[in-house]
Design a protein around this motif. Structure first.
Motif, short mmCIF file in Angstrom:
data_model
loop_
_atom_site.label_atom_id
_atom_site.label_comp_id
_atom_site.label_asym_id
_atom_site.label_seq_id
_atom_site.Cartn_x
_atom_site.Cartn_y
_atom_site.Cartn_z
N ASN A 1 0.82 -1.20 0.00
CA ASN A 1 0.00 0.00 0.00
C ASN A 1 0.86 1.26 0.00
O ASN A 1 0.67 2.16 -0.81
N ASN A 2 1.83 1.29 0.90
CA ASN A 2 2.68 2.47 1.02
C ASN A 2 3.50 2.69 -0.24
O ASN A 2 3.60 3.80 -0.73
N GLN A 3 4.09 1.60 -0.73
CA GLN A 3 4.95 1.76 -1.90
C GLN A 3 4.15 2.12 -3.13
O GLN A 3 4.58 2.91 -3.95
N LEU A 4 2.96 1.54 -3.23
CA LEU A 4 2.10 1.85 -4.37
C LEU A 4 1.73 3.33 -4.34
O LEU A 4 1.81 4.03 -5.36
N GLN A 5 1.38 3.82 -3.16
CA GLN A 5 1.02 5.23 -3.05
C GLN A 5 2.21 6.13 -3.36
O GLN A 5 2.08 7.13 -4.07
N LYS B 1 4.73 5.38 -5.25
CA LYS B 1 4.98 5.31 -6.68
C LYS B 1 4.00 6.19 -7.43
O LYS B 1 4.36 6.91 -8.36
N ILE B 2 2.74 6.08 -7.04
CA ILE B 2 1.72 6.85 -7.74
C ILE B 2 1.97 8.33 -7.58
O ILE B 2 1.96 9.09 -8.55
N ILE B 3 2.27 8.72 -6.35
CA ILE B 3 2.50 10.14 -6.12
C ILE B 3 3.73 10.62 -6.88
O ILE B 3 3.71 11.64 -7.56
N SER B 4 4.81 9.84 -6.82
CA SER B 4 6.03 10.31 -7.46
C SER B 4 5.91 10.28 -8.99
O SER B 4 6.48 11.10 -9.68
N ASN B 5 5.15 9.32 -9.51
CA ASN B 5 5.04 9.25 -10.96
C ASN B 5 4.07 10.27 -11.53
O ASN B 5 4.17 10.67 -12.67
N ALA B 6 3.10 10.65 -10.71
CA ALA B 6 2.10 11.60 -11.21
C ALA B 6 2.48 13.03 -10.85
O ALA B 6 1.75 13.96 -11.15
N ARG B 7 3.63 13.19 -10.18
CA ARG B 7 4.06 14.51 -9.75
C ARG B 7 4.23 15.43 -10.96
O ARG B 7 4.82 15.06 -11.97
N GLY B 8 3.70 16.62 -10.90
CA GLY B 8 3.89 17.59 -11.97
C GLY B 8 2.95 17.39 -13.14
O GLY B 8 3.05 18.09 -14.14
N ILE B 9 2.08 16.40 -13.03
CA ILE B 9 1.10 16.21 -14.12
C ILE B 9 -0.29 16.49 -13.56
O ILE B 9 -0.77 15.79 -12.68
N GLY C 1 13.74 5.71 -9.68
CA GLY C 1 12.63 5.18 -8.89
C GLY C 1 11.28 5.50 -9.51
O GLY C 1 10.25 5.28 -8.90
N SER C 2 11.29 6.00 -10.72
CA SER C 2 10.04 6.33 -11.40
C SER C 2 9.87 5.42 -12.61
O SER C 2 10.68 4.52 -12.85
N VAL C 3 8.82 5.67 -13.37
CA VAL C 3 8.58 4.84 -14.55
C VAL C 3 9.71 4.94 -15.56
O VAL C 3 9.91 4.03 -16.36
N LEU C 4 10.46 6.03 -15.51
CA LEU C 4 11.53 6.22 -16.49
C LEU C 4 12.52 5.05 -16.49
O LEU C 4 13.13 4.75 -17.51
N ASP C 5 12.69 4.42 -15.32
CA ASP C 5 13.63 3.30 -15.22
C ASP C 5 13.29 2.19 -16.21
O ASP C 5 14.15 1.42 -16.60
N GLN D 1 -10.12 13.53 -24.67
CA GLN D 1 -10.62 13.28 -23.34
C GLN D 1 -9.56 13.72 -22.32
O GLN D 1 -8.37 13.50 -22.55
N ALA D 2 -10.02 14.34 -21.24
CA ALA D 2 -9.08 14.75 -20.19
C ALA D 2 -9.34 13.92 -18.95
O ALA D 2 -10.48 13.67 -18.58
N ALA D 3 -8.27 13.45 -18.33
CA ALA D 3 -8.42 12.69 -17.09
C ALA D 3 -7.42 13.21 -16.06
O ALA D 3 -6.26 13.46 -16.39
N SER D 4 -7.89 13.38 -14.83
CA SER D 4 -7.02 13.90 -13.78
C SER D 4 -6.37 12.73 -13.04
O SER D 4 -7.04 11.85 -12.52
N PRO D 5 -5.04 12.70 -12.97
CA PRO D 5 -4.35 11.61 -12.28
C PRO D 5 -4.78 11.52 -10.81
O PRO D 5 -4.98 10.42 -10.29
N ALA D 6 -4.93 12.68 -10.17
CA ALA D 6 -5.29 12.68 -8.76
C ALA D 6 -6.64 12.00 -8.56
O ALA D 6 -6.80 11.12 -7.70
N PHE D 7 -7.61 12.41 -9.40
CA PHE D 7 -8.96 11.87 -9.25
C PHE D 7 -9.01 10.38 -9.60
O PHE D 7 -9.59 9.57 -8.87
N GLU D 8 -8.36 10.00 -10.68
CA GLU D 8 -8.43 8.61 -11.14
C GLU D 8 -7.68 7.66 -10.19
O GLU D 8 -8.13 6.55 -9.93
N THR D 9 -6.54 8.11 -9.66
CA THR D 9 -5.82 7.23 -8.74
C THR D 9 -6.58 7.09 -7.43
O THR D 9 -6.58 6.04 -6.81
N ALA D 10 -7.26 8.19 -7.04
CA ALA D 10 -8.08 8.10 -5.84
C ALA D 10 -9.19 7.07 -6.05
O ALA D 10 -9.50 6.27 -5.17
N ARG D 11 -9.76 7.10 -7.27
CA ARG D 11 -10.82 6.15 -7.60
C ARG D 11 -10.27 4.71 -7.59
O ARG D 11 -10.90 3.79 -7.08
#
Lengths: 412, 212
Positions: free
Chosen positions: A39-43, A45-53, A185-189, A262-272
């Motif tokens: 749970n922690n690592q997933l969160q 990852k999600i936060i660090s990967n969606a940062r700035g978007i 530590g991001s998707v870029l790896d 179509q526009a999708a918000s990372p914050a909203f979708e990951t929360a979902r």
């Protein structure tokens, strides 16, 4: 002789029962640990990967899919959008910056992303060796890609169509590697980065050569040096950063109603996504707590039953000078020792499972889970183990405290 | 060293006729071994437990080495008992989870005395058990187990050894051995022996006898 040695000998006297109790508790604890780690690592990852978007814009389809595909690179693209439309959006007054992404090809199931340098900057990527891509068909690869495919700077390879290993190969055009990134530590790896034009070049049908025109007058905003009025050009998505908070309300609605995109918000979708996952996690947690409860009950019963066998031991200890308080302590410590052993084994087991998972899972899906981090929740597990140990030994300890030595020793 | 006067104990029971048990007055000098005789149910064990501080007499005088035991607090009494009184019961009541050595070390550990392994060796050697030092209690024969129980009672060099029916389950030969052993360890450790029994075979062994 010490209290510890005495308890250890009592635990050792019934090895099977002790092992069963420790194992039972560690099972429940390991599941809880596992949930905490994932749970922690997933969160993170999600936060660090969606940062700035702030917003992902792509073809119409599932918004969650759009996010999963374009931010986390785990799902398939929803389709393509016209570069002209994307360009128009990039010029919108509420858009601070827009990064184009062109997906669809892969190498050894690692995704090739056509984009620009801003995408790498989003994750503060730094070069380990070599150089950033600058010309068409040059790629800079993430650290996991380089490790797993053994590609080195100067190597060339052909990409395959699609995001799986069995896509048909684009034999005609070869990519060349110019640089390897540091781990971020991001998707870029797990990505191979190139420019958008390279993706187009690879996909051009050889029988209908259609050179990519250099148009200096109507330059595309997103992909300079490419004509911004060429209506045949397509990309997969745009990663948008808002200019001001006003955009949060108006921009997604504008895109979803006024354009073909179509526009999708990372914050909203990951929360979902987390709400959906949350239910499964809650069920698993419930099971884990049930296991812990059963093991606590089992430890309680074991201690309670052993008191009957040990009543002479306890009385003899009193005759040798032990105070009632000492006997109380002894039983409490025994219960706590059992639960702490169970908790420690459980924590190790939980971390070990993550280690196995991280090693066995296919490298391309390797999202960077690690077993070597510890979270503050694990301290709570340790404290919880203490409390459980105390609670399930309390009643037996009170009984030990109340041992009537005279009755036991005179008893017939 | 032991002075007893007007001592009595009342069992707390729901029955209305809880009559106090009155114990005989007596005094013992140092190393004046004594036999406490009485039939079953005459209160020998109760008397022994009162003397040993396992039970508290509500009134009377109970003095051991100039210390009034029934004036001590519970924890002080526990401590005093562990240090100065050794118990030998009819059954061995050894702790099965521990080795012979650890059974002996438990006594100084619980009474807060220094744990001395040399003392353990010395006591076991005296009782001919040096080879059983690291044996598990369950591996011992009946006689060996009783000797370990005696060793445990004297490991702290108690001034008083209280033995409750130490011989009544033994045949004549072993009865003689056990009582000889008790005498010899008592002599060696400067302890006074107080044996409660209905075993008539011990009558002639003791000079001092008290009938309950």
């Amino acid at each position: 002789m010490t209290t510890r040695l005495l308890i250890w000998n009592y635990l050792k006297e019934k090895p099977l029962q002790t092992l069963l109790n420790i194992f039972l508790l560690s099972l429940g604890i390991s599941v809880i640990t596992l949930i905490i780690l994932f749970n922690n690592q997933l969160q993170e990852k999600i936060i660090s990967n969606a940062r700035g978007i702030d917003l992902v814009v792509g073809a119409k389809g599932s918004p969650l899919q759009l996010i999963l595909c374009n931010i986390f690179h785990i799902d398939f693209p929803t389709g393509n959008i016209k570069l002209i439309e994307a360009d128009r959006l990039a010029k919108h007054r509420l858009v601070k910056s827009a990064i184009p992404l062109a997906l669809g090809d892969s190498y050894n199931s690692f995704r090739i992303v056509g984009t620009n340098k801003s995408y790498a900057n989003l994750y503060q990527a730094t070069l380990n060796s070599g150089a950033w891509w600058s010309k068409d068909l040059e790629v800079t690869v993430g650290v996991n890609v380089a490790k797993s495919t053994n590609l080195k700077i100067g190597d060339s390879f052909t990409s395959s169509h699609g995001l799986t290993k069995d896509g048909h190969a684009h034999e005609e055009k070869k990519y060349i590697i110019t640089g390897i990134l540091n781990p971020s530590g991001s998707v870029l790896d797990n990505l191979l980065l190139t420019n958008v034009k390279s993706i187009w070049l690879v996909h051009e049908e050889s029988n209908t050569p259609q050179p990519i025109a250099n148009d200096t007058v109507h330059q595309s905003r997103l992909i300079p040096s490419v004509s911004g009025i060429d209506s045949t050009r397509e990309i997969t998505s745009l990663l948008i950063k808002y200019k001001n908070p006003m955009a949060i309300i108006t921009l997604p609605r504008f895109i979803n109603t006024q354009t073909n995109m179509q526009a999708a918000s990372p914050a909203f979708e990951t929360a979902r996504l987390f709400t959906i996952l949350g239910e499964g996690i809650d069920a698993l947690k419930g099971l884990a707590y049930l296991l812990v409860f059963i093991s606590a009950l089992s430890i309680f019963i074991a201690l309670y039953n052993s008191l009957k066998e040990r009543k002479y031991d306890l009385a003899i200890m009193r005759s040798m000078g032990a105070s009632p308080r000492k006997l109380f302590q002894l039983i409490i410590f025994e219960g706590i020792s059992l639960t702490m052993l169970g908790v420690l084994v459980g924590l190790i087991l939980g971390h070990f499972t993550v280690l196995l998972f991280a090693n066995f899972i296919d490298n391309s899906q390797h999202v960077g889970f690690t077993s070597l981090v510890f979270y503050k929740e694990e301290v709570f597990i340790l404290l919880g183990g203490l409390v459980v140990g105390f609670l399930c030994s309390l009643l037996p300890a009170i009984q030990a405290y109340r041992t009537d030595i005279h009755k036991v020793l005179a008893g017939n | 060293m032991l002075k007893i006067a007007n001592l009595s104990y009342t069992y707390q029971s729901k029955a209305q006729n809880s009559v106090p048990i009155r114990f005989p007055d007596f005094q013992l000098a140092d190393r004046e071994h004594c036999l406490l005789l009485g039939n079953s149910g005459s209160g020998k064990t109760t008397f022994l437990h009162v003397i040993g501080g396992l039970l508290r007499a509500e009134q009377g005088w109970l003095e051991l080495n100039e210390v009034q035991l029934n004036q001590l607090s519970q924890s002080a009494l526990d401590h005093y008992r562990g240090k100065h009184i050794g118990f030998v019961f009819q059954k061995n009541h050894l702790i099965k989870a521990l080795t012979v050595k650890d059974n002996l070390l438990l006594s100084p550990f619980l009474s807060g005395e220094k744990q001395n392994e040399e003392r353990v060796e010395e006591v076991l050697t005296d009782l001919g058990l040096e080879s059983k030092m690291n044996a598990r209690v369950t591996e011992l024969s009946q006689g060996q187990a009783q000797r370990v129980a005696i060793a445990r009672a004297i490991i702290n060099k108690p001034t008083l050894i209280l033995a409750d029916e130490p011989t009544s389950a033994l045949d004549d030969l072993n009865c003689k051995r056990a009582i000889d052993l008790l005498f010899s360890v008592a002599a060696k450790n400067n302890s006074t022996l107080l044996v409660a029994t209905h075993d008539q075979r011990l009558k002639d062994v003791f000079k001092r006898k008290i009938q309950l």
